[in-house]
Design an enzyme around this catalytic site. Structure first.
Site, PDB file in Angstrom:
ATOM      1  N   ALA A   1      -3.883   0.576  -8.802  1.00  0.00           N
ATOM      2  CA  ALA A   1      -4.760   1.926  -8.313  1.00  0.00           C
ATOM      3  C   ALA A   1      -4.149   2.387  -7.063  1.00  0.00           C
ATOM      4  O   ALA A   1      -4.462   3.362  -6.637  1.00  0.00           O
ATOM      5  CB  ALA A   1      -5.838   1.773  -8.492  1.00  0.00           C
ATOM      6  N   HIS A   2      -3.095   1.724  -6.678  1.00  0.00           N
ATOM      7  CA  HIS A   2      -2.675   2.169  -5.213  1.00  0.00           C
ATOM      8  C   HIS A   2      -1.062   2.326  -5.533  1.00  0.00           C
ATOM      9  O   HIS A   2      -0.439   1.251  -5.860  1.00  0.00           O
ATOM     10  CB  HIS A   2      -2.863   1.030  -4.261  1.00  0.00           C
ATOM     11  CG  HIS A   2      -4.352   0.673  -4.266  1.00  0.00           C
ATOM     12  ND1 HIS A   2      -4.615  -0.428  -3.572  1.00  0.00           N
ATOM     13  CD2 HIS A   2      -5.339   1.526  -4.581  1.00  0.00           C
ATOM     14  CE1 HIS A   2      -6.152  -0.551  -3.583  1.00  0.00           C
ATOM     15  NE2 HIS A   2      -6.639   0.591  -4.095  1.00  0.00           N
ATOM     16  N   GLN A   3      -0.604   3.453  -5.117  1.00  0.00           N
ATOM     17  CA  GLN A   3       1.031   3.873  -5.414  1.00  0.00           C
ATOM     18  C   GLN A   3       1.350   4.179  -4.039  1.00  0.00           C
ATOM     19  O   GLN A   3       0.805   5.096  -3.544  1.00  0.00           O
ATOM     20  CB  GLN A   3       1.414   4.516  -6.368  1.00  0.00           C
ATOM     21  CG  GLN A   3       0.853   4.038  -7.837  1.00  0.00           C
ATOM     22  CD  GLN A   3      -0.404   4.555  -8.443  1.00  0.00           C
ATOM     23  OE1 GLN A   3      -0.845   5.492  -8.106  1.00  0.00           O
ATOM     24  NE2 GLN A   3      -1.194   3.510  -9.207  1.00  0.00           N
TER      25      GLN A   3
END
Ligand SMILES: Cc1cc2nc3c(=O)[nH]c(=O)nc-3n(C[C@H](O)[C@H](O)[C@H](O)COP(=O)(O)OP(=O)(O)OC[C@H]3O[C@@H](n4cnc5c(N)ncnc54)[C@H](O)[C@@H]3O)c2cc1C
Length: 681
Positions: free
Chosen positions: A609-611
């Site tokens: 969910a973190h890029q």
């Protein structure tokens, strides 16, 4: 939504509802095969599911991926191919249910990566739809059986003041032109802060957002609708090989609209590393910005501790491990758990409640459904942007003339905007970090109802970067709704999957936010979307395995009757029926298995969910496409040439992963970039 086509005509949120009609061009045979596959994964409602799935595939995937999936369906229909693949000269549709299962399981465990990828792509989509779709009458039979009811909190009467800017009519040439001091591309965590700070400082600001505007009264009420309207690629984003599911927001507010609100400082050693290795000042100003942002977003611990988070604290205490409660950017938020559908109550301090609202109060124009195609660069300086906007009369060309342009389209889309604008730097699009997250699900004796209550109220810090450095991670709860849970859970047959899902109310899933070992890249794809590649390295795999063991121990110590490490095949430890003397031995064997867990592509399940990191910030012109103030560097030979008036202000700036939730760090860096923009305007 970035990467999807801008809607054909003045689209308002309500008109985006899913249509259960077959996409043009799909044959009846393809749809029938897809329905047979859907029925094999989860029994019931397969025809509707196949139609929804085909529509989602058409709208979200790149044309070559669509062609590939349709080829797979045709292959399944070919008796000749099945003679080779399944030793049976019959159409997939005509096989018995047991044979169909065995067929799919052979693909799941195939040594051929493409077969595993096809299996998982179909599995994820079709199991998600089975549990996320309310159905025609909002009476999904699984929901009743599980006792799932997503709360429907009343929409707030005190609506967010943000209203999308109504574009003027197009001129004779069919183009709309706006003037501004600054144009901000993307309205998420980074873009919102930049827009607020510059507008409050008296600058004329236009924010362009590729996704729709959704206000509290029209927020999605179901997981399916929320993925469709608020998530990047309708929630179907994944790495090219399908091995990593990528979740990101894509409506006005970006990730802040749907995220889980955990507010975390980057670890001290990360700040020290960024300062030492990348020349980024991470001291007093960063700390002061973080503190001020916390106040602006009403950051506070959750007022109640839901069972899934109480389990983390209970397990940690039993193991004498460090754990803590989490601060979150929401006020008066207690029970409903609808945060990942947007927040109909208006209690989440997302962009539309906080920074975009501030920006608009100071005159900023927030344009929804407006996808920036490229930044206009003339004579080495930015002069505005060219976008495509959805209006009442259809798609129009939108030109925003502005001497300063801030790109904040998120780490998966910012590289494409820069590349289409002629920015040349070898690191643009590279060094993608995703905080790979493995999942462990503990089945508790008591109901947990993971989908209710404040999201993520507690965290395990025992193995954070402060303890394990580069290999550090934090463990948090995963407040999933049923669709996400269904696609996360292993599938070893319809009955086994259904049996796990029937007990969904008792499942307390854990995720580890790991600091990347490995990296990836984002490459521009034909339809304006992206091809995303990612590979774990040996450190990454070791960290994921370590995290699995820790989560299993935590889950067991918190009282789980059964612990499932998610993957294909999964690893499962069950307490029931094991004589008390044998439990420790059985658990030791389980730990041993986890410490060797296969994280090859499409074997171990990994979520992100973190890029971050695709236009990294730093002092070395050869390594960093952005300097430490957010200016963009370009030029094949003279990479230290800064494009005047062009900045990046989103998660793309991260020079590395941070091993914890990134929103605070993104916002603090965006504030720094906003100061640069203000000083140079
Ligand atoms: C389910 C989920 C839960 C999360 N939970 C947390 C959490 O609890 N705590 C935390 O710290 N972080 C969390 N995150 C991560 C956090 O929300 C993101 O890291 C953050 O929002 C990224 O900020 P950004 O500014 O880089 O991009 P985004 O917030 O993603 O914003 C980018 C925006 O740009 C738009 N855009 C893209 N291309 C274009 C274009 N060409 N033209 C115009 N607009 C464009 C996109 O539609 C999007 O709205 C979560 C994320 C998800 C998906």
């Amino acid at each position: 939504m970035a990467g999807r086509r801008v809607p054909a005509a003045g689209v308002v949120a309500g008109e985006r509802a899913l249509r259960v009609t077959s996409p043009p061009g799909w044959s009846e045979a393809e749809l029938a095969t897809l329905a047979a596959v859907a029925e094999t994964f989860v029994r019931g409602g397969a025809v509707r599911r196949a139609t929804l799935a085909a529509g989602a595939i058409e709208r979200s995937l790149e044309p070559d991926q669509v062609r590939q999936l349709r080829r797979v369906l045709r292959l399944l229909e070919s008796p000749a191919a099945n003679l080779v693949l399944a030793r049976r000269a019959a159409r997939y549709r005509d096989l018995t249910p047991a044979r169909r299962e065995r067929y799919l399981l052979r693909w799941a465990n195939s040594p051929i990566p493409q077969r595993r990828a096809a299996f998982h792509a179909l599995r994820r989509l079709l199991t998600f739809l089975a549990y996320a779709d309310p159905g025609e009458t909002a009476a999904n039979p699984h929901w009743r059986a599980i006792g799932y009811a997503a709360e429907r909190p009343p929409a707030t009467l005190d609506l967010s003041p943000v209203r999308p800017y109504a574009l003027p009519a197009a001129g004779a040439a069919g183009t709309i032109e706006l003037q501004a001091d600054v144009v901000v591309v993307g309205s998420g965590a980074g873009g919102g802060v930049v827009a607020a700070d510059l507008a409050a400082g008296g600058r004329s600001v236009v924010v362009l957002e590729a996704g729709p505007f959704v206000d509290e009264t029209t927020m999605p009420a179901s997981e399916l609708d929320s993925f469709d309207r608020l998530y990047l690629d309708h929630g179907l984003a994944a790495t090219r090989d399908g091995a990593v599911t990528l979740l990101a927001g894509a409506a006005v507010g970006g990730g802040t609209l749907i995220n889980w609100m955990t507010w975390a400082m980057p670890p001290d050693d990360v700040r020290a590393e960024w300062q030492r290795d990348h020349g980024i000042a991470m001291g007093a100003t960063f700390v002061a910005d973080a503190a001020a942002l916390g106040v602006e977003l009403s950051v506070a611990p959750a007022p109640t501790l839901p069972p899934r988070d109480a389990a983390i604290l209970r397990g940690a205490e039993a193991l004498s491990w460090r754990a803590s409660t989490i601060e979150r950017n929401a006020r008066d938020c207690t029970d409903c758990g609808s945060c990942s559908f947007g927040c109909p109550r208006g209690t989440k301090a997302s962009g539309i409640r906080a920074h975009l609202a501030t920006a608009q109060a100071h005159g900023a124009r927030v344009v929804a459904d407006a996808r920036c195609n490229r930044v206009l660069v003339e004579g080495g300086r930015a002069t505005g942007v060219e976008a495509t906007a959805g209006t009442a009369v259809g798609l129009v060309k939108l030109l925003v003339r502005a001497p300063q342009v801030v790109v904040a389209a998120g780490a998966l889309r910012t590289p494409g905007v820069l590349a289409r604008s002629g920015i040349r730097h070898p690191s643009v699009g590279r060094h993608l970090r995703i905080h790979p997250a493995p999942v462990v699900a503990g089945r508790m004796f008591e109901p947990v109802r993971m989908w209710l209550g404040p999201l993520q109220a507690a965290r395990l810090d025992e193995f954070a970067a402060s303890q394990r450095g580069r290999l550090g991670y934090v463990v948090e709860s995963a407040p999933a709704h049923l669709g996400l849970l269904a696609q996360a859970m292993p599938w070893e047959g319809a009955d086994a999957h259904a049996s796990v899902m029937q007990r969904a109310a008792n499942i307390a899933p854990l995720v580890a936010v790991t600091r990347d070992g490995g990296e990836g890249r984002v490459v521009e794809a034909k339809r304006g979307g992206t091809r995303i590649e990612y590979r774990l390295d040996a450190d990454g795999v070791a960290t994921l395995r370590h995290a699995l063991v820790s989560m299993a121990r935590l889950s067991r110590a918190s009282g789980a009757l059964e612990v499932i490490a998610v993957g294909m095949p999964p690893a499962v430890f069950g307490r029931e029926g094991v004589p008390s003397g044998g439990e420790s031995t059985a658990f030791a064997a389980f730990e041993d298995r986890l410490s060797r867990f296969d994280f090859g592509p499409n074997r171990g399940s990994v979520f992100s969910a973190h890029q971050m990191g695709t236009a990294r910030m730093g002092s070395d012109p050869r390594l960093h496409p952005c300097d430490t103030d957010g200016h963009v560097r370009s030029g094949a030979r003279a990479r230290d040439v800064v494009v005047r008036g062009l900045y990046v202000a989103d998660a793309s700036l991260f020079p590395t992963g941070i091993g914890t939730n990134p929103m605070l760090t993104i916002m603090a860096l965006a504030r720094r970039v906003a100061r640069t923009v203000a000083a140079e305007g």
